[in-house]
Design an enzyme around this catalytic site. Sequence first.
Site, PDB file in Angstrom:
ATOM      1  N   HIS A  10       0.595  -5.402   9.915  1.00  0.00           N
ATOM      2  CA  HIS A  10      -0.355  -6.520  10.021  1.00  0.00           C
ATOM      3  C   HIS A  10       0.487  -7.792  10.143  1.00  0.00           C
ATOM      4  CE1 HIS A  10      -2.490  -3.646   7.352  1.00  0.00           C
ATOM      5  NE2 HIS A  10      -3.602  -4.075   7.892  1.00  0.00           N
TER       6      HIS A  10
ATOM      7  N   ASP B  46       1.930  -8.979   6.885  1.00  0.00           N
ATOM      8  CA  ASP B  46       2.953  -8.140   6.235  1.00  0.00           C
ATOM      9  C   ASP B  46       4.350  -8.659   6.550  1.00  0.00           C
ATOM     10  OD1 ASP B  46       0.773  -6.465   5.811  1.00  0.00           O
ATOM     11  OD2 ASP B  46       1.313  -5.121   7.457  1.00  0.00           O
TER      12      ASP B  46
HETATM   13  C1  XLS Z   1      -7.354  -0.034   4.913  1.00  0.00           C
HETATM   14  C2  XLS Z   1      -6.933   0.293   6.268  1.00  0.00           C
HETATM   15  C3  XLS Z   1      -5.900  -0.647   6.883  1.00  0.00           C
HETATM   16  C4  XLS Z   1      -5.813  -0.445   8.373  1.00  0.00           C
HETATM   17  C5  XLS Z   1      -5.118  -1.548   9.088  1.00  0.00           C
HETATM   18  O1  XLS Z   1      -7.972   0.765   4.226  1.00  0.00           O
HETATM   19  O2  XLS Z   1      -6.487   1.612   6.261  1.00  0.00           O
HETATM   20  O3  XLS Z   1      -4.674  -0.500   6.265  1.00  0.00           O
HETATM   21  O4  XLS Z   1      -5.176   0.753   8.709  1.00  0.00           O
HETATM   22  O5  XLS Z   1      -5.705  -2.763   8.834  1.00  0.00           O
END
Ligand code: XLS
Length: 435
Positions: free
Chosen positions: A99, A102
């Site tokens: 993301h 991150d």
């Molecule tokens: C959250 C999601 C997230 C997505 C990406 O539960 O899994 O991590 O994969 O935003």
Amino acid sequence: MSYFPNVEKIKYEGVGTKNKFAFRHYNPEEVIMGKTMKEHLRFAVAYWHTMTQDGSDPFGNPTNIRNWFGDTPMETAKNRVDAFFEFLVKMDVEYFCFHDIDIAPEGNSLEEFFANIDTITDLIKEKMDETGIKLLWNTANMFSHPRFNNGAASSNNAEVFAYAAAQVKKGLDVSKKLGGENYVFWGGREGYESLLNTDMKLEQDNIARLFKMAIAYGEKIGHKPQFLLEPKPKEPSKHQYDFDAATTVAFIQKYGLEGDFKLNLEANHATLAGHTFEHELNVARCYEALGSIDANQGDLLLGWDTDEFPTNVMDTSLAMYEILENDGIAPGGINFDAKVRRSSFEMDDLVLAHIAGMDTYARGLKVAAKLKEDRFLDEIKEERYASYTIGIGKNIIDGKEDLETLTTYALENDQVELESSHLEYVKSLLNDYLV
Ligand code: XLS
Ligand code: CA
Ligand code: CA
């Protein structure tokens, strides 16, 4: 400096090995059904769980010991890039996912956030060029900051929509810069709390508006990643619009997005929706919408998203079976959207957890390949649906019957004889494949 000094590049040593830093099942160059394991599995590491997850939970402080913290958020972010690529190289993983928040600190303004992203993605690009490691997908985090309280594209506040759009534009610029093969939208807070104050139709139309803007912008800058929508039924929102694969495909079709969007399916989200993972993969396959997977596992005894590393061989075998039936998922891959348990707080646990996940998927691949080679499930299904290959069943399939002709047939053949499915026998034979 090394961030993982105890670990050399992880190699395949086989089941008998006593070396905990070795693959026991994942042998990247081993050929299975005409492709190497590496080509089949297309593993990716998730930046958020591996680099930023701290082990805290609603009842406790962070537990993870990590060695990349610097004096400022930017220094930490830079150290993380070095640590991350050292990790990917040592794990022999070819892909990664992140993301926007991150990788880079948000700072005090959107402008500062974007500048930080530019600096960090320059470093990431250098590392990618140096190592040959590739970006499976990136995404914009449009759910953590308080501004997304009521959603991003589905927010009642148009300024939030605009902010989200800016993040998506930046995400696509970054995707182009780093050669991203996919781009994910997970509707973190795209859902609602109460219908008393919600215009569901407007909210869903607006989500589709943002997606169409993303497609248009991709075309404009000449970068066309596979767009992926990731379903999840709840958490954080009570009612999430992308509940499961079937709901999400309906959304894609309703708004005419089939040409650009497929699904990114996560095992733990299937559990939360009350489905098996293989059910979700199978639904996606029926609609030619299987794009990529987030490989983790949930806990059937808990009602929330535990994001555990996958260690259940039966589950990964049935998932890999669907992937083989789909003829692979490239340009998608197998992303470890999984975090170490709070009690596994050492740096080395990151390595051990990924080895566990990769080995479990490698075993799943081997089991699935054997099931396919033996035509084990094919034969069971062929036999079970044999009535549609002859006589009246074949006529139905061929479109030669209607309600009147079938009524005539049924009147003459009203003593239907069924056959047992012997499902317990099937399941016990399936168990033999895991040995
Ligand atoms: C959250 C999601 C997230 C997505 C990406 O539960 O899994 O991590 O994969 O935003
Ligand atoms: Ca996920
Ligand atoms: Ca999850």
